[in-house]
Design a protein around this motif. Structure first.
Motif, short mmCIF file in Angstrom:
data_model
loop_
_atom_site.label_atom_id
_atom_site.label_comp_id
_atom_site.label_asym_id
_atom_site.label_seq_id
_atom_site.Cartn_x
_atom_site.Cartn_y
_atom_site.Cartn_z
N TRP A 110 -30.42 -4.21 -34.20
CA TRP A 110 -30.26 -5.33 -35.06
C TRP A 110 -28.75 -5.98 -34.60
O TRP A 110 -28.82 -7.15 -34.94
CB TRP A 110 -30.51 -5.05 -36.40
CG TRP A 110 -29.30 -4.09 -37.11
CD1 TRP A 110 -28.03 -4.10 -36.95
CD2 TRP A 110 -29.67 -3.25 -37.95
NE1 TRP A 110 -27.42 -3.22 -37.62
CE2 TRP A 110 -28.49 -2.52 -38.42
CE3 TRP A 110 -30.84 -2.78 -38.70
CZ2 TRP A 110 -28.56 -1.39 -39.21
CZ3 TRP A 110 -30.62 -1.68 -39.52
CH2 TRP A 110 -29.44 -1.19 -39.96
N GLN A 115 -33.42 -8.35 -28.19
CA GLN A 115 -34.43 -7.39 -28.96
C GLN A 115 -35.96 -7.70 -28.44
O GLN A 115 -36.54 -6.91 -28.07
CB GLN A 115 -34.34 -7.99 -30.37
CG GLN A 115 -32.96 -7.36 -31.03
CD GLN A 115 -32.94 -7.77 -32.55
OE1 GLN A 115 -33.99 -7.43 -33.34
NE2 GLN A 115 -31.86 -8.35 -32.97
N SER A 158 -29.99 1.27 -36.33
CA SER A 158 -30.15 -0.19 -36.22
C SER A 158 -31.22 -0.48 -35.53
O SER A 158 -31.88 -1.64 -35.38
CB SER A 158 -28.72 -0.53 -35.60
OG SER A 158 -28.63 -0.11 -34.27
#
Length: 127
Positions: free
Chosen positions: A13, A20, A44
């Motif tokens: 994140w 991503q 994360s």
């Protein structure tokens, strides 16, 4: 991408949205998905790891079913709602044995939160 650490960095994140997205594309090409089951090394990345499983077919999810249901032990964990929605859409004949086993395990562990989550999922499954 040169290694799994780099891939998890892309799925974090903390990475920008474009990175991503690229990480999800690369991860989607990996057939052995167990590495994406709540990786201990990088919480994360859990949300994006859940998205990887959400794109899989019922047959692709089947080998990971018990571990995916374990992801629901705490609905505050990143990706838990994504996993729940994926399981909710699964074919009942594939899902039912895993849910039955998990309910027994939750009872044995006296994990009422997890048992309630599984029960709620059972009520929402599209038969």
């Amino acid at each position: 991408m040169s290694n799994i650490d780099e891939l998890f960095s892309m799925l974090s994140w903390n990475a920008d949205e474009e990175t991503q997205k690229r990480g999800l594309q690369l991860a989607g090409q990996i057939k052995a998905c167990s590495v994406f089951l709540q990786p201990l090394e990088d919480k994360s990345a859990w949300e994006n790891c859940a998205k990887i499983f959400a794109c899989k077919s019922d047959q692709e999810l089947k080998p990971y079913l018990l571990e995916l249901i374990k992801w629901l032990q705490d609905m505050n964990w990143p990706g838990a709602w994504i996993i729940r929605d994926s399981l909710k859409r699964m074919d009942w004949h594939i899902l039912e044995p895993g849910l039955a086993y998990s309910i027994k395990l939750a009872n044995k562990l006296e994990d009422n939160e997890w048992k309630n989550t599984i029960t709620d999922l059972l009520n929402d499954v599209q038969l």
